[in-house]
Design a protein around this motif. Structure first.
Motif, PDB file in Angstrom:
ATOM      1  N   GLY A 208      23.480  12.594  -2.752  1.00 21.73           N
ATOM      2  CA  GLY A 208      22.311  13.358  -2.809  1.00 21.73           C
ATOM      3  C   GLY A 208      20.926  12.456  -2.773  1.00 21.73           C
ATOM      4  N   VAL A 238      18.658  16.879  -3.723  1.00 24.48           N
ATOM      5  CA  VAL A 238      18.756  17.411  -5.196  1.00 24.48           C
ATOM      6  C   VAL A 238      17.245  18.185  -5.563  1.00 24.48           C
ATOM      7  N   GLY A 239      16.331  17.761  -5.152  1.00 26.89           N
ATOM      8  CA  GLY A 239      15.232  18.232  -5.374  1.00 26.89           C
ATOM      9  C   GLY A 239      14.138  17.411  -5.331  1.00 26.89           C
ATOM     10  N   HIS A 273      14.359  24.094  -1.691  1.00 25.41           N
ATOM     11  CA  HIS A 273      14.865  22.886  -2.336  1.00 25.41           C
ATOM     12  C   HIS A 273      14.547  23.330  -3.840  1.00 25.41           C
ATOM     13  N   ALA A 274      14.998  22.638  -4.847  1.00 18.87           N
ATOM     14  CA  ALA A 274      14.883  22.814  -6.256  1.00 18.87           C
ATOM     15  C   ALA A 274      13.564  22.010  -6.675  1.00 18.87           C
ATOM     16  N   LEU A 276      12.035  19.705  -9.382  1.00 17.61           N
ATOM     17  CA  LEU A 276      12.839  19.226 -10.784  1.00 17.61           C
ATOM     18  C   LEU A 276      11.838  18.874 -11.769  1.00 17.61           C
ATOM     19  N   LYS A 312      18.137  17.827 -15.019  1.00 20.27           N
ATOM     20  CA  LYS A 312      18.246  18.320 -13.865  1.00 20.27           C
ATOM     21  C   LYS A 312      19.152  17.823 -13.038  1.00 20.27           C
ATOM     22  N   LEU A 313      18.824  16.481 -12.874  1.00 18.37           N
ATOM     23  CA  LEU A 313      19.763  15.693 -12.031  1.00 18.37           C
ATOM     24  C   LEU A 313      21.241  15.615 -12.612  1.00 18.37           C
ATOM     25  N   GLU A 315      22.720  17.992 -14.352  1.00 16.40           N
ATOM     26  CA  GLU A 315      23.275  19.106 -14.142  1.00 16.40           C
ATOM     27  C   GLU A 315      23.737  19.532 -12.677  1.00 16.40           C
ATOM     28  N   TRP A 316      22.984  18.752 -11.754  1.00 16.12           N
ATOM     29  CA  TRP A 316      23.275  18.829 -10.237  1.00 16.12           C
ATOM     30  C   TRP A 316      24.478  18.027 -10.047  1.00 16.12           C
ATOM     31  N   LEU A 317      24.538  16.863 -10.806  1.00 14.87           N
ATOM     32  CA  LEU A 317      25.909  16.098 -10.487  1.00 14.87           C
ATOM     33  C   LEU A 317      27.111  16.741 -11.155  1.00 14.87           C
ATOM     34  N   ARG A 319      27.729  19.916 -11.467  1.00 12.50           N
ATOM     35  CA  ARG A 319      27.770  21.262 -11.064  1.00 12.50           C
ATOM     36  C   ARG A 319      29.365  21.234 -10.538  1.00 12.50           C
TER      37      ARG A 319
END
Length: 322
Positions: A208, A238-239, A273-274, A276, A312-313, A315-317, A319
């Motif tokens: 990402g 990612v955002g 996109h998110a 962050l 937040k990163l 949480e993305w990793l 998911r």
């Protein structure tokens, strides 16, 4: 006559169950064992016990033990921007420190070959990487982050005047270093969409990308180009992070927005996109960065801004796949 089967049968059951193969020729026993999941000391103990047990077999003059470990599942996240001067390196360093504080094992590749700055941010003592053969061993910095940067490998203040192929080779050597058990590599990309970005996308394909921009329109235009490059390479974004977002006067306490405010959040929403988070234009961040003390290492207001983005990163990793 001694055989490989004799050696295997002579091993205690708890050792034999970890052995993948045994070979024996000319008095030399070669044992390959599974050390997956073992720590360094436990793996060393396993090797010692195998050597002792096999050496006791008649006819064995030498024992060679090879340990096979599980290769760590390592993720790569690129931190990019369309232009310079938006605070991308500062964000990368602080994300790395914050993620280590959350339990991640993190390495940083300073891929800005011509203008490396991670040494000032993370390793002001200027440690020098070791090499085992052609493989670099990253420097472990004070905050638990492992780092490789061209600034560790060249004389301070010396210009790097390399053409594209040499830059690609330098990036490859850093990416293919021995990162140990690091489970995440953050790559601090140079500005723009040039040779380093293309090598990274084509050869190493990050999981990402995090895009850094300041609020003003000019930076957002360039950030959109960076997003388009990642999209063309099918690298998930990612955002977006909005840096230098607002300024509080240290004398009167009044807030102002010299670069505008909210542009990155609006752009993220428009592009799907998110968003962050945002990091203010803060003298404390500048002072801490210049002295190699990333704010993310402290429970301060500045550190909490970076920690929120790191969360937040994470949480993305983490998911679920798909």
């Amino acid at each position: 006559m001694t055989s490989a089967d004799d050696i295997r049968q002579a091993l205690p059951p708890e050792l034999s169950s970890m052995v993948r193969s045994v070979r024996f020729a000319d008095g030399v026993a070669t044992i390959i064992a599974d050390a997956g999941g073992l720590g360094r000391s436990a793996a060393a103990q396993l090797q010692k016990e195998l050597e002792t047990a096999a050496s006791a077999v008649p006819g064995v003059a030498e024992v060679r033990v090879g340990l096979m470990a599980d290769k760590p599942k390592r993720r790569i996240v690129a931190v990019g921007s369309g232009k310079g001067g938006v605070g991308k390196s500062t964000l990368t360093a602080n994300l790395a420190v914050a993620l280590v504080g959350m339990g991640r094992k993190v390495g940083v590749v300073d891929a800005d070959i011509y203008g490396p700055s991670q040494v000032m941010l993370l390793d002001p003592a200027r440690g020098r990487p070791r090499a085992e053969g052609k493989t670099l061993i990253p420097v472990e910095c004070e905050f638990g982050v492992r780092l490789l940067s061209m600034a560790q490998l060249i004389e301070g203040g010396k210009a790097i005047a390399w053409r594209g192929p040499m830059v690609g080779q330098a990036l490859t050597q850093m990416m293919e270093a021995d990162w140990g058990d690091a489970d995440l590599i953050l790559v601090d990309l140079p500005p723009g969409t040039g040779d380093v970005q293309l090598t990274m996308l084509q050869k190493f394909k990050p999981d990402g990308a995090v895009i850094v921009t300041t609020p003003q329109d000019l930076a957002l235009i360039d950030a959109t180009r960076a997003i388009d490059l990642f999209s063309q390479a099918q690298i998930p974004v990612v955002g977006i992070v909005e840096n230098m977002a607002g300024y509080i006067c240290p004398h009167c306490g009044e807030g102002s927005d010299p670069f505008g405010r909210g542009g990155a959040e609006a752009a993220a929403r428009a592009l799907g996109h998110a968003f962050l988070g945002r990091v203010p234009l803060d003298m404390a961040i500048r002072v801490a960065s210049d002295t190699g003390q990333p704010p993310a290492a402290n429970d301060s207001e500045q550190g909490r801004n970076f920690a929120g983005i790191a969360q937040k990163l994470t949480e993305w990793l983490d998911r679920p796949a798909g």
